[in-house]
Motif scaffolding. Structure first.
Motif, PDB file in Angstrom:
ATOM      1  N   ARG A  25      -5.579  -1.254 -12.512  1.00  6.48           N
ATOM      2  CA  ARG A  25      -5.854  -2.268 -11.187  1.00  6.48           C
ATOM      3  C   ARG A  25      -6.656  -0.819 -10.485  1.00  6.48           C
ATOM      4  NH1 ARG A  25      -5.437  -7.431 -11.914  1.00  6.48           N
ATOM      5  NH2 ARG A  25      -3.034  -8.118 -12.023  1.00  6.48           N
ATOM      6  N   ALA A  26      -6.842  -0.765  -9.281  1.00  3.88           N
ATOM      7  CA  ALA A  26      -7.615   0.435  -8.393  1.00  3.88           C
ATOM      8  C   ALA A  26      -6.531   1.146  -6.979  1.00  3.88           C
ATOM      9  CB  ALA A  26      -8.540  -0.541  -7.135  1.00  3.88           C
ATOM     10  N   LEU A  27      -6.149   1.636  -7.675  1.00  5.92           N
ATOM     11  CA  LEU A  27      -5.075   2.630  -6.881  1.00  5.92           C
ATOM     12  C   LEU A  27      -4.899   3.007  -6.091  1.00  5.92           C
ATOM     13  CD1 LEU A  27      -1.419   1.471  -6.723  1.00  5.92           C
ATOM     14  CD2 LEU A  27      -1.056   3.085  -8.633  1.00  5.92           C
ATOM     15  N   CYS A  28      -4.424   3.394  -4.912  1.00 10.60           N
ATOM     16  CA  CYS A  28      -4.342   4.146  -4.046  1.00 10.60           C
ATOM     17  C   CYS A  28      -3.358   5.451  -4.080  1.00 10.60           C
ATOM     18  CB  CYS A  28      -5.299   3.937  -2.689  1.00 10.60           C
ATOM     19  SG  CYS A  28      -5.176   5.319  -1.254  1.00 10.60           S
ATOM     20  N   PRO A  29      -4.191   6.875  -4.814  1.00  9.92           N
ATOM     21  CA  PRO A  29      -3.111   7.694  -4.674  1.00  9.92           C
ATOM     22  C   PRO A  29      -2.015   7.505  -3.162  1.00  9.92           C
ATOM     23  CG  PRO A  29      -4.968   8.538  -5.332  1.00  9.92           C
ATOM     24  CD  PRO A  29      -5.573   7.347  -4.535  1.00  9.92           C
ATOM     25  N   SER A  30      -2.700   7.853  -2.180  1.00  8.73           N
ATOM     26  CA  SER A  30      -3.121   8.171  -0.900  1.00  8.73           C
ATOM     27  C   SER A  30      -1.674   7.515  -0.070  1.00  8.73           C
ATOM     28  CB  SER A  30      -3.941   8.436  -0.148  1.00  8.73           C
ATOM     29  OG  SER A  30      -3.964   8.614   1.429  1.00  8.73           O
TER      30      SER A  30
END
Length: 198
Positions: A25-30
């Motif tokens: 998936r597209a996971l936001c680390p922020s």
């Protein structure tokens, strides 16, 4: 489909499998937001007038410009499949249609789409051209332009509709179109109820 930035905070995303998931998936680390991309639902209706003819539309837009279909399009938020099919009928043909039960549910994984096709009853004989349809016409089964049908989903749905009407036994048909055919009549079906071209 691939995202490069978070649709919540705008930070660059990482493409990996989140904890407890099994797909990348597209996971936001922020901010931790996960973006999901899901199949599109197409809703349609085969509008029937009281003399048994069905309403067909010649496409005035791409894809498949100039080919024939019944009214169908992408489902919108906050509507049922029947409401969406009625809206599409009006947008594409000016027809006022009472949308009934399903004819077919057709999965098209090669374009990540699911088609929900209904039977429908035209409330008046009025129909006409729109920005999406260069021509609209009521047709008997023997007038359907089978060789110039826009999409395999339309071809199969019409075949189901007419077969059910002839038998007097309406059903909900399911079909999986596994790969894009060159000819909309081509089978290319792995499960469901394949129909042979007549």
């Amino acid at each position: 489909m691939k995202a490069n930035f978070c649709n919540l905070c705008g930070h660059a995303v990482e493409h990996r499998v989140p904890e407890g998931d099994h797909l990348t998936r597209a996971l936001c680390p922020s901010c931790g937001h996960v973006q999901y991309f899901n199949p599109r639902v197409i809703v349609g209706v085969i509008p029937e007038w009281e003399d048994g003819r069905v309403l067909m539309c010649k496409r005035n837009i791409e894809p498949r410009l100039g080919l024939w279909t019944f009214p169908a399009g992408f489902m919108e938020l906050n509507e049922t499949t029947a409401q969406g099919a009625a809206r599409e009928a009006f947008e594409e043909s000016q027809a006022d249609v009472d949308v009934g039960e399903l004819v077919a549910v057709i999965n098209v994984p090669y374009v990540s789409q699911v088609y929900m096709v209904h039977r429908g009853r035209m409330l008046t004989p009025h129909h006409g051209t729109t920005p999406e349809s260069s021509e609209t016409r009521l047709m008997r089964e023997d007038e359907i332009p089978w060789d110039t049908i826009a999409f395999p989903t339309v071809w199969h749905s019409l075949k189901y509709f007419f077969a059910d009407r002839a038998s007097g036994n309406p059903q909900i048909h399911t079909l999986n179109l596994e790969r894009k055919p060159r000819d909309p009549r081509a089978q290319e079906v792995s499960t469901g109820e394949p129909l042979s071209p007549s």
